[in-house]
Design a protein around this motif. Sequence first.
Motif, PDB file in Angstrom:
ATOM      1  N   PRO A 193     -15.031 -46.356 -29.561  1.00 30.40           N
ATOM      2  CA  PRO A 193     -13.655 -46.396 -29.054  1.00 30.40           C
ATOM      3  C   PRO A 193     -12.865 -47.549 -29.687  1.00 30.40           C
ATOM      4  O   PRO A 193     -13.435 -48.599 -30.001  1.00 30.40           O
ATOM      5  CB  PRO A 193     -13.834 -46.660 -27.551  1.00 30.40           C
ATOM      6  N   LEU A 194     -11.576 -47.349 -29.857  1.00 30.52           N
ATOM      7  CA  LEU A 194     -10.710 -48.387 -30.437  1.00 30.52           C
ATOM      8  C   LEU A 194     -10.783 -49.689 -29.634  1.00 30.52           C
ATOM      9  O   LEU A 194     -10.577 -50.773 -30.176  1.00 30.52           O
ATOM     10  CB  LEU A 194      -9.261 -47.860 -30.498  1.00 30.52           C
ATOM     11  N   GLU A 195     -11.131 -49.580 -28.364  1.00 33.04           N
ATOM     12  CA  GLU A 195     -11.240 -50.758 -27.483  1.00 33.04           C
ATOM     13  C   GLU A 195     -12.349 -51.710 -27.929  1.00 33.04           C
ATOM     14  O   GLU A 195     -12.475 -52.818 -27.395  1.00 33.04           O
ATOM     15  CB  GLU A 195     -11.514 -50.323 -26.033  1.00 33.04           C
ATOM     16  N   ASP A 233       0.021 -44.140 -33.653  1.00 34.12           N
ATOM     17  CA  ASP A 233       1.081 -45.014 -34.120  1.00 34.12           C
ATOM     18  C   ASP A 233       0.515 -46.385 -34.531  1.00 34.12           C
ATOM     19  O   ASP A 233      -0.331 -46.938 -33.819  1.00 34.12           O
ATOM     20  CB  ASP A 233       2.030 -45.195 -32.927  1.00 34.12           C
ATOM     21  N   MET A 234       0.969 -46.944 -35.649  1.00 33.60           N
ATOM     22  CA  MET A 234       0.494 -48.272 -36.071  1.00 33.60           C
ATOM     23  C   MET A 234       0.720 -49.341 -35.001  1.00 33.60           C
ATOM     24  O   MET A 234      -0.140 -50.183 -34.757  1.00 33.60           O
ATOM     25  CB  MET A 234       1.226 -48.706 -37.349  1.00 33.60           C
ATOM     26  N   GLU A 235       1.887 -49.310 -34.391  1.00 31.56           N
ATOM     27  CA  GLU A 235       2.221 -50.282 -33.335  1.00 31.56           C
ATOM     28  C   GLU A 235       1.184 -50.250 -32.214  1.00 31.56           C
ATOM     29  O   GLU A 235       0.746 -51.295 -31.730  1.00 31.56           O
ATOM     30  CB  GLU A 235       3.596 -49.974 -32.718  1.00 31.56           C
ATOM     31  N   ASP A 236       0.830 -49.036 -31.798  1.00 26.62           N
ATOM     32  CA  ASP A 236      -0.114 -48.888 -30.682  1.00 26.62           C
ATOM     33  C   ASP A 236      -1.502 -49.399 -31.070  1.00 26.62           C
ATOM     34  O   ASP A 236      -2.179 -50.057 -30.279  1.00 26.62           O
ATOM     35  CB  ASP A 236      -0.221 -47.420 -30.245  1.00 26.62           C
ATOM     36  N   VAL A 237      -1.917 -49.087 -32.304  1.00 26.05           N
ATOM     37  CA  VAL A 237      -3.227 -49.549 -32.777  1.00 26.05           C
ATOM     38  C   VAL A 237      -3.231 -51.077 -32.825  1.00 26.05           C
ATOM     39  O   VAL A 237      -4.154 -51.733 -32.329  1.00 26.05           O
ATOM     40  CB  VAL A 237      -3.557 -48.958 -34.169  1.00 26.05           C
ATOM     41  N   ALA A 238      -2.170 -51.648 -33.384  1.00 25.94           N
ATOM     42  CA  ALA A 238      -2.086 -53.107 -33.499  1.00 25.94           C
ATOM     43  C   ALA A 238      -2.127 -53.761 -32.122  1.00 25.94           C
ATOM     44  O   ALA A 238      -2.808 -54.779 -31.920  1.00 25.94           O
ATOM     45  CB  ALA A 238      -0.813 -53.503 -34.242  1.00 25.94           C
TER      46      ALA A 238
END
Length: 252
Positions: A193-195, A233-238
């Motif tokens: 997971p990205l987390e 979205d890049m913003e959300d990933v960042a």
Amino acid sequence: MDLVDVHCHLTTYSAGELDEVIKRIEAEMSLVVTSGITPADNLKSLEIARNSEKILVTFGLNPVSLGRDEKLFDEYLEAVYANSKVVSGIGEVGLDYYWEKEESRRAKQREFFPRFIDLARELGKPLIVHSRSAMKDTLAILERHTPDKFFIHSFRGSPSQARKLVDLGGFISLSTAMVRFPRDYTKLINSVPLEYILTETDAPYLAPRKGEQNYPWNVRESIAFIAQVLDQDMEDVAKQVYKNAISMFGMV
Ligand SMILES: [Zn+2]
């Protein structure tokens, strides 16, 4: 955008260049963690971190040097305790079988690794793990002796090893080399997971393009890459990666 580089070596820039690097960190980054690898490098890193609120420092010890000279450990411990209020993590420390081929010295590295884990736990700080050509033994030690908070920096293991780390509560930190090896890293990014993912440069090494010097702000390219892989979205990933870094370094 919240850009974080959880592992780099700012001491490797020349004094003149370092001023420019710090200026750009101030302007473009949310958080940068510079890690020392020798007693002298730790103190030099500490001085650099004092120049910016955005730069944290961690004290580490090169496993190859320690495997050959165990007296380094006491010197290291002393420096960590003396600076424990300003040191944000223990590492990079771990196992390096790439630069150490001799079994008795590798055994020394394995003997000391749990002591760093104990130290991180005792001080309530994250452990930054270096593991090169030694992922199997690294995982075995981490399974028996699990730190409270840790990540493997410049993780290059398999997707199943990544999942095992996450099961232990660890994070994987992916370097800007992902841009050069898109297929391997796509698999890794999809496997946890990205987390549990962090971004780093290991600057001045592991640049997005071969032969170039690396800089902390190049993590922007990693964020773009991860966003593309996850179709987010890049913003959300960042924002999520920043959140992960903040929780790792206990800033909330
Ligand atoms: Zn490093």
